[in-house]
Design a protein around this motif. Structure first.
Motif, PDB file in Angstrom:
ATOM      1  N   GLU A  40       0.909  -1.316  -0.137  1.00  0.00           N
ATOM      2  CA  GLU A  40       0.083   0.126  -0.060  1.00  0.00           C
ATOM      3  C   GLU A  40       0.804   1.116   0.153  1.00  0.00           C
ATOM      4  N   TRP A  67       3.302  11.114   5.332  1.00  0.00           N
ATOM      5  CA  TRP A  67       2.775   9.911   5.760  1.00  0.00           C
ATOM      6  C   TRP A  67       3.528   8.678   5.845  1.00  0.00           C
ATOM      7  N   ARG A  71       5.099   5.840   8.212  1.00  0.00           N
ATOM      8  CA  ARG A  71       4.610   4.443   7.946  1.00  0.00           C
ATOM      9  C   ARG A  71       5.645   3.581   7.690  1.00  0.00           C
ATOM     10  N   GLN A 179     -10.280  15.408  15.488  1.00  0.00           N
ATOM     11  CA  GLN A 179     -10.214  14.415  14.487  1.00  0.00           C
ATOM     12  C   GLN A 179      -8.639  14.706  13.751  1.00  0.00           C
ATOM     13  N   GLU A 187      -0.831   8.804  12.840  1.00  0.00           N
ATOM     14  CA  GLU A 187       0.279   8.996  11.833  1.00  0.00           C
ATOM     15  C   GLU A 187       1.589   8.502  12.431  1.00  0.00           C
ATOM     16  N   GLU A 196      -8.034   4.377  16.311  1.00  0.00           N
ATOM     17  CA  GLU A 196      -8.633   5.329  15.455  1.00  0.00           C
ATOM     18  C   GLU A 196      -9.790   5.190  14.981  1.00  0.00           C
ATOM     19  N   HIS A 197     -10.241   3.965  14.616  1.00  0.00           N
ATOM     20  CA  HIS A 197     -11.385   3.576  14.123  1.00  0.00           C
ATOM     21  C   HIS A 197     -12.352   3.602  15.328  1.00  0.00           C
ATOM     22  N   GLY A 231     -13.101   4.555  -3.866  1.00  0.00           N
ATOM     23  CA  GLY A 231     -11.816   4.279  -3.473  1.00  0.00           C
ATOM     24  C   GLY A 231     -11.792   5.311  -2.049  1.00  0.00           C
ATOM     25  N   LEU A 233     -12.697   6.861   1.469  1.00  0.00           N
ATOM     26  CA  LEU A 233     -13.476   6.183   2.464  1.00  0.00           C
ATOM     27  C   LEU A 233     -13.797   7.171   3.575  1.00  0.00           C
ATOM     28  N   HIS A 234     -13.252   8.486   3.359  1.00  0.00           N
ATOM     29  CA  HIS A 234     -13.011   9.312   4.614  1.00  0.00           C
ATOM     30  C   HIS A 234     -14.521   9.977   4.239  1.00  0.00           C
ATOM     31  N   SER A 235     -15.383  10.102   5.667  1.00  0.00           N
ATOM     32  CA  SER A 235     -16.660  10.729   5.419  1.00  0.00           C
ATOM     33  C   SER A 235     -16.892  11.790   6.240  1.00  0.00           C
ATOM     34  N   ARG A 312      -9.161  17.740   1.948  1.00  0.00           N
ATOM     35  CA  ARG A 312      -7.836  18.251   2.315  1.00  0.00           C
ATOM     36  C   ARG A 312      -7.022  18.811   1.070  1.00  0.00           C
ATOM     37  N   ALA A 333     -15.232  23.627   5.656  1.00  0.00           N
ATOM     38  CA  ALA A 333     -16.660  23.985   5.747  1.00  0.00           C
ATOM     39  C   ALA A 333     -17.017  25.181   5.469  1.00  0.00           C
TER      40      ALA A 333
HETATM   41  C1  B12 Z   1     -10.499   9.122  10.297  1.00  0.00           C
HETATM   42  C2  B12 Z   1      -9.354   8.659   9.290  1.00  0.00           C
HETATM   43  C3  B12 Z   1      -9.780   7.788   8.305  1.00  0.00           C
HETATM   44  C4  B12 Z   1     -10.714   6.829   8.505  1.00  0.00           C
HETATM   45  C5  B12 Z   1     -12.150   7.496   7.869  1.00  0.00           C
HETATM   46  C6  B12 Z   1     -13.548   6.947   8.408  1.00  0.00           C
HETATM   47  C7  B12 Z   1     -14.348   7.625   8.222  1.00  0.00           C
HETATM   48  N1  B12 Z   1     -15.520   7.385   8.071  1.00  0.00           N
HETATM   49  O1  B12 Z   1     -14.219   8.972   7.737  1.00  0.00           O
HETATM   50  C8  B12 Z   1     -10.122   5.623   7.908  1.00  0.00           C
HETATM   51  C9  B12 Z   1      -9.646   4.430   8.812  1.00  0.00           C
HETATM   52  C10 B12 Z   1     -11.242   4.830   6.767  1.00  0.00           C
HETATM   53  C11 B12 Z   1      -9.026   6.007   7.049  1.00  0.00           C
HETATM   54  C12 B12 Z   1      -8.297   5.412   6.008  1.00  0.00           C
HETATM   55  C13 B12 Z   1      -7.309   5.764   5.300  1.00  0.00           C
HETATM   56  N2  B12 Z   1      -6.537   7.027   5.943  1.00  0.00           N
HETATM   57 CO1  B12 Z   1      -7.185   8.434   6.582  1.00  0.00          CO
HETATM   58  N3  B12 Z   1      -7.524   9.765   8.138  1.00  0.00           N
HETATM   59  C14 B12 Z   1      -8.497   9.864   8.982  1.00  0.00           C
HETATM   60  C15 B12 Z   1      -7.941  11.054   9.899  1.00  0.00           C
HETATM   61  C16 B12 Z   1      -7.404  10.665  11.096  1.00  0.00           C
HETATM   62  C17 B12 Z   1      -9.289  11.944  10.314  1.00  0.00           C
HETATM   63  C18 B12 Z   1     -10.040  12.411   8.788  1.00  0.00           C
HETATM   64  C19 B12 Z   1     -11.150  13.512   9.652  1.00  0.00           C
HETATM   65  O2  B12 Z   1     -12.106  12.977  10.122  1.00  0.00           O
HETATM   66  N4  B12 Z   1     -10.811  14.653   9.538  1.00  0.00           N
HETATM   67  C20 B12 Z   1     -11.701  15.761  10.029  1.00  0.00           C
HETATM   68  C21 B12 Z   1     -12.228  16.534   9.110  1.00  0.00           C
HETATM   69  C22 B12 Z   1     -13.381  17.338   9.820  1.00  0.00           C
HETATM   70  O3  B12 Z   1     -11.418  17.027   8.149  1.00  0.00           O
HETATM   71  P1  B12 Z   1     -11.326  17.003   6.619  1.00  0.00           P
HETATM   72  O4  B12 Z   1     -11.629  15.758   6.268  1.00  0.00           O
HETATM   73  O5  B12 Z   1     -10.408  17.744   6.080  1.00  0.00           O
HETATM   74  O6  B12 Z   1     -12.634  17.725   6.304  1.00  0.00           O
HETATM   75  C23 B12 Z   1     -12.628  19.343   6.306  1.00  0.00           C
HETATM   76  C24 B12 Z   1     -12.474  20.029   5.106  1.00  0.00           C
HETATM   77  O7  B12 Z   1     -11.415  19.250   4.258  1.00  0.00           O
HETATM   78  C25 B12 Z   1     -13.809  20.104   4.255  1.00  0.00           C
HETATM   79  N5  B12 Z   1     -14.167  18.939   3.460  1.00  0.00           N
HETATM   80  C26 B12 Z   1     -14.080  17.658   3.673  1.00  0.00           C
HETATM   81  N6  B12 Z   1     -14.695  16.797   2.718  1.00  0.00           N
HETATM   82  C27 B12 Z   1     -15.393  17.899   2.078  1.00  0.00           C
HETATM   83  C28 B12 Z   1     -16.149  17.561   0.843  1.00  0.00           C
HETATM   84  C29 B12 Z   1     -16.552  18.512   0.436  1.00  0.00           C
HETATM   85  C30 B12 Z   1     -17.612  18.368  -0.932  1.00  0.00           C
HETATM   86  C31 B12 Z   1     -16.254  20.008   0.705  1.00  0.00           C
HETATM   87  C32 B12 Z   1     -17.036  21.269  -0.071  1.00  0.00           C
HETATM   88  C33 B12 Z   1     -15.781  20.137   1.877  1.00  0.00           C
HETATM   89  C34 B12 Z   1     -14.965  19.127   2.429  1.00  0.00           C
HETATM   90  O8  B12 Z   1     -14.758  20.344   5.173  1.00  0.00           O
HETATM   91  C35 B12 Z   1     -14.288  19.669   6.433  1.00  0.00           C
HETATM   92  C36 B12 Z   1     -14.375  20.635   7.652  1.00  0.00           C
HETATM   93  O9  B12 Z   1     -13.771  21.692   7.499  1.00  0.00           O
HETATM   94  C37 B12 Z   1      -7.319  12.004   9.015  1.00  0.00           C
HETATM   95  C38 B12 Z   1      -6.356  12.820   9.469  1.00  0.00           C
HETATM   96  C39 B12 Z   1      -6.852  14.175   9.274  1.00  0.00           C
HETATM   97  N7  B12 Z   1      -6.031  15.249   9.843  1.00  0.00           N
HETATM   98  O10 B12 Z   1      -8.020  14.744   8.753  1.00  0.00           O
HETATM   99  C40 B12 Z   1      -6.514  10.797   8.016  1.00  0.00           C
HETATM  100  C41 B12 Z   1      -5.964  11.063   6.638  1.00  0.00           C
HETATM  101  C42 B12 Z   1      -6.644  11.759   5.897  1.00  0.00           C
HETATM  102  N8  B12 Z   1      -5.824   9.654   6.348  1.00  0.00           N
HETATM  103  C43 B12 Z   1      -4.654   9.162   5.919  1.00  0.00           C
HETATM  104  C44 B12 Z   1      -4.474   7.919   5.028  1.00  0.00           C
HETATM  105  C45 B12 Z   1      -3.030   7.747   4.469  1.00  0.00           C
HETATM  106  C46 B12 Z   1      -5.299   6.953   5.039  1.00  0.00           C
HETATM  107  C47 B12 Z   1      -5.069   5.529   4.618  1.00  0.00           C
HETATM  108  C48 B12 Z   1      -4.291   5.327   3.207  1.00  0.00           C
HETATM  109  C49 B12 Z   1      -4.411   4.704   5.899  1.00  0.00           C
HETATM  110  C50 B12 Z   1      -4.031   3.209   5.859  1.00  0.00           C
HETATM  111  N9  B12 Z   1      -4.586   2.367   5.036  1.00  0.00           N
HETATM  112  O11 B12 Z   1      -3.590   2.901   6.690  1.00  0.00           O
HETATM  113  C51 B12 Z   1      -6.492   5.004   4.460  1.00  0.00           C
HETATM  114  C52 B12 Z   1      -6.988   5.333   3.070  1.00  0.00           C
HETATM  115  C53 B12 Z   1      -8.629   4.791   2.936  1.00  0.00           C
HETATM  116  C54 B12 Z   1      -9.216   5.359   1.591  1.00  0.00           C
HETATM  117  N10 B12 Z   1      -9.084   4.494   0.630  1.00  0.00           N
HETATM  118  O12 B12 Z   1      -9.693   6.329   1.622  1.00  0.00           O
HETATM  119  C55 B12 Z   1      -3.863  10.328   5.644  1.00  0.00           C
HETATM  120  C56 B12 Z   1      -3.851  11.095   4.206  1.00  0.00           C
HETATM  121  C57 B12 Z   1      -2.153  11.573   3.916  1.00  0.00           C
HETATM  122  C58 B12 Z   1      -2.024  11.379   2.276  1.00  0.00           C
HETATM  123  N11 B12 Z   1      -1.209  10.444   1.894  1.00  0.00           N
HETATM  124  O13 B12 Z   1      -2.606  12.311   1.812  1.00  0.00           O
HETATM  125  C59 B12 Z   1      -4.492  11.431   6.850  1.00  0.00           C
HETATM  126  C60 B12 Z   1      -4.112  12.817   6.485  1.00  0.00           C
HETATM  127  C61 B12 Z   1      -3.673  11.042   8.259  1.00  0.00           C
HETATM  128  C62 B12 Z   1      -2.137  11.259   8.019  1.00  0.00           C
HETATM  129  N12 B12 Z   1      -1.698  12.359   8.093  1.00  0.00           N
HETATM  130  O14 B12 Z   1      -1.657  10.347   8.133  1.00  0.00           O
HETATM  131  N13 B12 Z   1      -8.656   7.298   7.439  1.00  0.00           N
END
Ligand code: B12
Length: 352
Positions: A40, A67, A71, A179, A187, A196-197, A231, A233-235, A312, A333
């Protein structure tokens, strides 16, 4: 995450090898074990490199490099072997002409310099002190979430909302920073995948607990559909945006993560949506997002559907909205709310 069938960028498309073949070769060159976790890392690296080259934005490779740094130690690399970047450069050197290799090398060097600057810069209090540096409430919330104490997490959210915090402030001032901190701890390997889950599952419950407070349901008479393309999975972030739009009177159809594009389009047609929200959390998800937007544009049933993209990568690199072909782009947001309000007649914008 599996290897994609094709390259996206002009540079890597010149390779006679598929992404899966290059990944195989890189795994062998690095001496990594043939595990899903190690593979991966390599596949995500190749994907982020490919997409960042196509967009012409080294910054899109930076989150992957950061990352990977953390990792790497967790995937059992042999001591003294080359890293992923060096192995990829070696394979490209074998198969591409000198000029192409040179431009890829320059691109990667720019990304590495930007990643090194992030590592070198003085860490913020959050980064230095972790959980302890979040505001008291956010630190308490995250501690409950990591421990799986959903009742306590929900009680805290309800208490703050009861004390006058708006839904907007609970989501963006409490849960979002928690979060983010969760991500930093995970990380660095300070938390297990299970922790984390569990924490994210608690966050989902806490967000649902706010649901009764999303006043103004469907009062605009306009609907939107929200999804992440296959692809991704971030919600949590997407859900925050849709909750806040629901509170502003939108009829929200949240169809979830990694949703097949045909089904997203069918949902938009079915509810006669005016707005489609598509999110991406990683560089690798951008081609899927672009493909989804392309399918909207090609579908006459979606004429007049406004597409808002965010997540992001859009916060980190400007101009990406044009690359994916969206009408509107939002890094967070608040940007999303402003962009959507801009679509409406000012008279009807409701501000809770
Ligand atoms: C929880 C999480 C997961 C969970 C998600 C569960 C779920 N139901 O959401 C799971 C376990 C599935 C996951 C998996 C992975 N993750 Co992840 N995850 C996270 C984590 C810790 C938190 C995400 C979160 O909740 N953020 C809080 C929200 C509020 O922030 P946000 O998403 O940025 O959203 C804001 C804006 O971006 C915007 N926004 C977001 N979406 C949208 C959409 C629209 C339309 C608009 C307008 C705005 C908008 O609004 C929000 C509020 O301002 C982040 C770390 C982080 N700093 O975010 C890593 C992170 C995103 N993940 C990461 C990684 C690497 C992975 C995996 C590859 C890890 C692995 N396999 O071991 C997998 C990939 C899965 C996949 N195929 O998608 C990395 C990405 C780094 C990179 N390479 O870019 C991060 C940054 C962590 C890190 N630094 O290591 N993850």
């Amino acid at each position: 995450m599996t290897s994609r069938a094709e390259w996206t960028s002009w540079a890597l498309a010149r390779l006679a090898l598929s992404p899966a073949q290059v990944a195989d070769r890189v795994v062998r060159l690095t001496g990594l074990p043939d595990s899903a976790r190690a593979r991966e890392v390599v596949e995500l690296h190749l994907c982020a490199l490919d997409v960042s080259l196509e967009v012409g934005a080294p910054d899109l490779l930076v989150p992957q490099l950061l990352w990977e740094t953390h990792r790497w130690a967790q995937v059992d690399p042999p001591s003294g072997g080359p890293g992923v970047g060096a192995a990829v450069a070696f394979v490209l050197g074998e198969h591409l002409d000198e000029l192409t290799v040179l431009s890829v090398v320059r691109h990667v060097e720019a990304a590495e310099a930007a990643a090194a600057a992030v590592v070198r810069r003085t860490p913020s209090r959050h980064e230095r002190e972790g959980l302890a540096a979040l505001s008291g409430d956010a630190a308490d919330y995250l501690a409950h979430a990591i421990a799986g104490r959903h009742d306590e997490a929900i009680a805290l959210v309800e208490a703050l909302a009861g004390a006058g915090w708006s839904v907007h402030d609970v989501l963006l001032g409490l849960i979002a920073p928690a979060q983010e901190e969760l991500g930093r701890l995970w990380e660095r390997g300070a938390l297990s995948v299970a922790q984390e889950h569990m924490a994210t599952a608690v966050t989902h419950l806490a967000m649902y607990a706010l649901y009764p407070r999303l006043a103004g349901r469907a009062q605009l008479g306009l609907s939107l559909v929200a999804a992440t393309p296959p692809g991704d999975l971030h919600s949590v972030g997407l859900r925050m945006v849709t909750d806040l739009l629901q509170q502003r009177g939108w009829d929200v159809r949240y169809v979830g993560t990694s949703c097949p594009v045909d089904d997203v389009l069918a949902a938009a047609v079915e509810v006669d949506a005016s707005l489609l929200l598509l999110g991406a959390s990683m560089t690798c998800h951008l081609p899927g997002l672009r493909d989804a937007v392309g399918r909207v544009r090609a579908d006459p049933r979606c004429d007049g559907l406004t597409v808002l993209v965010g997540g992001r990568p859009f916060r980190e690199v400007s101009g990406l909205g044009r690359w994916v072909g969206a009408d509107l782009t939002a890094g967070d947001a608040n940007d999303a709310l402003a962009a959507v309000d801009g679509l409406l007649d000012p008279e009807v914008v409701s501000r809770p």
